[in-house]
Design a protein around this motif. Structure first.
Motif, mmCIF file in Angstrom:
data_model
loop_
_atom_site.group_PDB
_atom_site.id
_atom_site.type_symbol
_atom_site.label_atom_id
_atom_site.label_comp_id
_atom_site.label_asym_id
_atom_site.label_seq_id
_atom_site.Cartn_x
_atom_site.Cartn_y
_atom_site.Cartn_z
ATOM 1 N N ASP A 107 0.856 -1.252 0.141
ATOM 2 C CA ASP A 107 0.046 -0.139 -0.040
ATOM 3 C C ASP A 107 0.869 1.047 -0.035
ATOM 4 O O ASP A 107 0.403 2.195 0.396
ATOM 5 C CB ASP A 107 -0.765 -0.013 1.144
ATOM 6 N N ASP A 108 2.056 1.100 -0.533
ATOM 7 C CA ASP A 108 3.231 2.355 -0.337
ATOM 8 C C ASP A 108 3.171 2.993 1.025
ATOM 9 O O ASP A 108 3.271 4.095 1.014
ATOM 10 C CB ASP A 108 2.583 3.221 -1.450
ATOM 11 N N GLY A 111 -1.985 6.621 8.616
ATOM 12 C CA GLY A 111 -0.810 5.557 9.095
ATOM 13 C C GLY A 111 -0.842 5.188 10.626
ATOM 14 O O GLY A 111 -2.025 4.913 11.141
ATOM 15 N N THR A 112 0.167 5.278 11.114
ATOM 16 C CA THR A 112 0.270 5.355 12.555
ATOM 17 C C THR A 112 0.053 6.428 13.391
ATOM 18 O O THR A 112 0.390 6.170 14.755
ATOM 19 C CB THR A 112 1.291 4.398 12.922
ATOM 20 N N VAL A 120 -6.188 1.738 5.216
ATOM 21 C CA VAL A 120 -5.662 0.196 5.966
ATOM 22 C C VAL A 120 -5.866 0.670 7.481
ATOM 23 O O VAL A 120 -5.374 1.855 8.097
ATOM 24 C CB VAL A 120 -4.253 -0.145 5.614
ATOM 25 N N ASP A 121 -6.275 -0.310 8.266
ATOM 26 C CA ASP A 121 -6.689 -0.063 9.822
ATOM 27 C C ASP A 121 -5.135 -0.280 10.602
ATOM 28 O O ASP A 121 -4.970 -1.448 10.456
ATOM 29 C CB ASP A 121 -7.919 -0.721 10.188
ATOM 30 N N ALA A 157 -9.650 6.163 12.054
ATOM 31 C CA ALA A 157 -10.465 5.300 11.404
ATOM 32 C C ALA A 157 -9.856 4.615 10.207
ATOM 33 O O ALA A 157 -9.665 5.348 9.269
ATOM 34 C CB ALA A 157 -11.711 6.016 10.901
ATOM 35 N N GLY A 158 -10.046 3.223 10.383
ATOM 36 C CA GLY A 158 -9.263 2.418 9.008
ATOM 37 C C GLY A 158 -10.321 2.131 8.103
ATOM 38 O O GLY A 158 -11.488 2.706 8.217
ATOM 39 N N ASN A 159 -10.082 1.540 6.870
ATOM 40 C CA ASN A 159 -10.661 1.096 5.793
ATOM 41 C C ASN A 159 -11.673 2.323 5.264
ATOM 42 O O ASN A 159 -12.764 2.290 4.795
ATOM 43 C CB ASN A 159 -11.790 0.032 6.322
#
Length: 195
Positions: free
Chosen positions: A20-21, A51-52, A72-73, A78-80
């Protein structure tokens, strides 16, 4: 291209590109320098590739309300959430380090479809050094490019090789684009304000 040459160009020849780069902006000076130099007004800001959370946390520390999302979670925000699929803006301003390969799509979607007031994207300094982006540059020229005066270490190996810049787009800007150096954080005057 040799391993050294690819690394100097910002590549990762030994391991290929990350999924996901995802290259976290762990150098907090990157975000701090932007916010010391450029004022985004009393606004809510969307960090749409959070990200994080390193970048989002610095933005919060500067007093902004932050909406943090990511495709991405990764345990932060909030992920997704796919920024490119949003039909309504989460905030009038975006500040993010997007996947470099999707940066043009981020700008097109944010400035044209979502009609954001402003976008600040952290990208390779040479991002516009591609013939395929010439037309895009003239269609949506950045308001300002702030070139970091230090190199960024995305690998965490203590060998910073990538030269990066903040590219800032402002709604209604037709050009020309301004270019300025951006020093590591310290007390500096604001060079612009978006109202």
């Amino acid at each position: 291209m040799s391993g050294l040459g690819a690394a100097m160009a910002g590549g990762n020849p030994a391991n290929g590109r990350k999924k996901d780069d995802f290259y976290a902006t762990v150098d907090t000076d990157v975000t701090e320098a932007l916010l010391q130099r450029f004022h985004f007004g009393p606004r809510k800001i969307h960090e749409c590739a959070c990200g994080t959370g390193e970048m989002a946390e610095i933005i919060k520390a500067y007093g902004y309300e932050v909406v943090a999302t990511d495709l991405v979670d990764r345990g932060y925000g909030a992920g997704n959430i796919d920024f490119l699929s949003l039909t309504q803006p989460a905030a009038p301003v975006v500040i993010t380090n997007p996947p470099f390969k999707l940066a043009q799509e981020f700008v097109e979607h944010g400035m044209r479809d979502l009609k954001l007031d402003c976008m600040a994207l952290f990208l390779k300094s040479t991002w516009f050094h591609a013939a395929c982006r010439t037309g895009f540059f003239y269609r949506l020229p950045p308001f300002l490019k702030l070139d970091l005066t230090w190199r960024v270490d995305f690998s965490g190996q203590g060998r910073p090789t990538m030269e990066c810049s903040w590219f800032i787009w402002k709604r209604g800007h037709k050009g020309p684009s301004a270019f300025r150096p951006l020093e590591r954080p310290r007390a500096t005057r604001l060079i612009s304000a978006i109202k």
